[in-house]
Design an enzyme around this catalytic site. Structure first.
Site: not given
Length: 539
Positions: A227, A229, A426
């Site tokens: 990912d 961000t 996350d």
């Protein structure tokens, strides 16, 4: 007995990682109630309590700093020796050590919910889990045991018929010696000992391994899905600019944006609320709030319908934006910034520009992984231009505008091509991909859902720890194979000697007592080899 004692002592040492973690947890804390300080046991602390942490004290539970600032030694959790500066609203973790200033904090996770408790539980569970290579040891044992029993019976029969007087005594003693020296204790210890020590080593280096299978598979991974961000970037975005393009002021736009984001836990939402508070803008709560996964959020304020998100959200709601606004936004996106449109009553009234710096270690970690033969692909819900700016900086492939289900389908597609896929993320939107991947890797700085969906958690949320996990996997697997060799070599050499093959040539027989010593030494050598992992270098 000596062999058993050495085995017990070595076995006890393998639990040292968990013991060290348990030592980190303080048993008392200073609670501030009605302006008065009182010392209470950890089990008495409840969520929302105000606690005072003095210089040199261990932080009792997870929470955020309410007042004050300090430098905190987080080395026992992250493995990093340099203290971290913390101030108001920053998160602090149980077991870490306060530096030279007092501060008050609000308790958020207590008891079994603290990060330290979860780490201890995860290490405990993982050290007891079974690696797939254990099945090889079990298979070997399945053939090994009946073969040894057969050799023992043949030894008895041969010595009873052809042995010197008293033949039955020789037959009985040698048959027993075969059974003793062939006892596959070391074979049973070979895999779990290495796994236990390896999991503890990982915990000391900020790599939490949920099960032994992840430890075995990690060095076979050839594709890493990540990912953007919070994984490549810091995950601590800040509002760089708010632009009004209609009749509302920038303060009005900031107020609308913050009102919508009061219901969201996304890092981008937190950044907008922080921005509004810093400028002392009154934040109202929007009603009829709804989160449109991968696109943005909608709600109502002052009887006006609000929508905050990307171009896909505007298209879904049938809202048009002018070419001039789009071009202005494109310029920010090409710099790697995230931009969200704000529409009020069906008309675009402004946009918010958010920047999230790339972690200093991301580029180095991803470069090393690529050099190691791992293909890295970034899948992000962000727009094409922002994603391209970050991917180009990292030197990796990417796909933008990915919804959670798209990320999961991408993992499935790669797996169908025969790839071994790890996914790192996350957020809640990463959870399906983490669960679907051969190995899910969660950032410890991320959401509980992501951590629950993953087999490996990187406590500090640093991609360099992926390299540590791969190196640990390499070392543990090599150690297990060495252990299997040690477990079998004694038996392979000892069984024929115990059966008496050297007697006709050299008159040598193996006493059952010597066989017992050799069997014990086999177990101890396996344990001693597993303990070598404690000194392994992962960086």
């Amino acid at each position: 007995l000596l062999g058993q004692m050495l085995e017990a002592r070595a076995h006890d040492r393998t639990n040292s990682a968990i013991k060290e973690l348990l030592k980190l947890a303080p048993n008392k804390a200073t609670r501030v109630k009605n302006g008065k300080e009182e010392v209470v046991g950890i089990d008495e602390i409840e969520e929302g309590d105000i606690l005072k942490v003095k210089p040199g004290e261990k932080i009792p539970v997870d929470g955020i700093i309410k007042e004050g600032k300090s430098s905190i030694d987080e080395s026992m959790i992250t493995g990093e020796p340099v203290p971290v500066e913390k101030s108001t609203d920053d998160k602090v973790t149980s077991g870490t050590i306060n530096g030279n200033s007092s501060f008050t904090m609000v308790a958020q996770q207590v008891g079994d919910e603290t990060l330290l408790s979860q780490i201890i539980q995860m290490v405990n569970d993982a050290s007891r889990s079974q690696a797939p290579i254990q099945r090889l040891a079990d298979k070997i044992s399945g053939y090994f045991v009946p073969i040894v029993v057969l050799i023992s019976v043949i030894t008895f029969v041969v010595w009873a018929i052809f042995g010197p007087s008293p033949s039955y005594v020789y037959a009985f003693v040698n048959a027993i010696a075969v059974l003793i020296i062939a006892c596959p204790c070391a074979l049973g210890l070979a895999t779990p000992m290495s796994v236990m020590v390896g999991v503890g080593k990982g915990a000391q280096n900020g790599v939490l391994i949920k099960n032994a299978q992840a430890l075995e598979l990690m060095n076979q991974i050839d594709t890493l899905i990540i990912d953007k961000t919070g994984t490549i970037t810091e995950g601590k975005p800040s509002v760089e600019k708010i632009v009004s393009v209609g009749g509302y002021s920038e303060s009005d736009i900031a107020g609308f944006v913050a009102a919508l984001n009061t219901h969201s836990e996304h890092p981008l939402a937190t950044a907008t609320i922080k921005y509004a508070k810093m400028r002392e803008i009154e934040i109202e709560q929007a009603s009829n709030f709804d989160s449109v996964t991968g696109k943005g959020v909608v709600g109502e304020l002052q009887q006006k319908k609000l929508a905050l998100g990307n171009k896909a959200l505007l298209d879904e709601k049938g809202i048009n934006s002018s070419g001039k606004i789009d071009r202005e936004i494109e310029q920010f996106q090409q710099q790697g910034k995230t931009v969200s449109y704000l529409s009020v009553a069906g008309k675009v009234e402004g946009f918010v520009v958010i920047s999230d710096p790339v972690k200093k270690t991301s580029k180095e970690a991803l470069t090393k992984l690529i050099e190691d033969g791992v293909e890295v692909i970034m899948l992000t819900g962000d727009n094409e231009r922002t994603a391209k700016a970050v991917a180009d900086e990292m030197g990796i492939a990417f796909k933008a505008g990915m919804l959670p289900q798209d990320k999961m389908r991408e993992v499935e597609k790669l797996q169908q091509q025969g790839r071994k896929v790890a996914a790192a993320g996350d957020g809640i939107n990463d959870a399906p991909a983490l669960a679907k991947a051969d190995i899910g890797i969660a950032m410890g700085t991320g959401t509980d859902v992501a951590i629950e969906s993953a087999e490996i958690t990187l406590v500090k949320g640093d991609l360099k720890a992926v390299l540590k996990a791969r190196k640990l996997s390499d070392k543990v697997m090599a150690n297990i194979k060495q252990n299997l060799f040690f477990a079998l070599i004694y038996n392979s050499i000892g069984v024929p000697i115990a059966a008496g093959v050297l007697y006709p040539f050299f008159g040598i027989l193996l006493s059952p007592m010597i066989a017992a010593l050799a069997m014990s030494f086999s177990s101890v050598s396996v344990i001693a080899n597993a303990l070598r992992l404690r000194a392994a270098r992962l960086s």
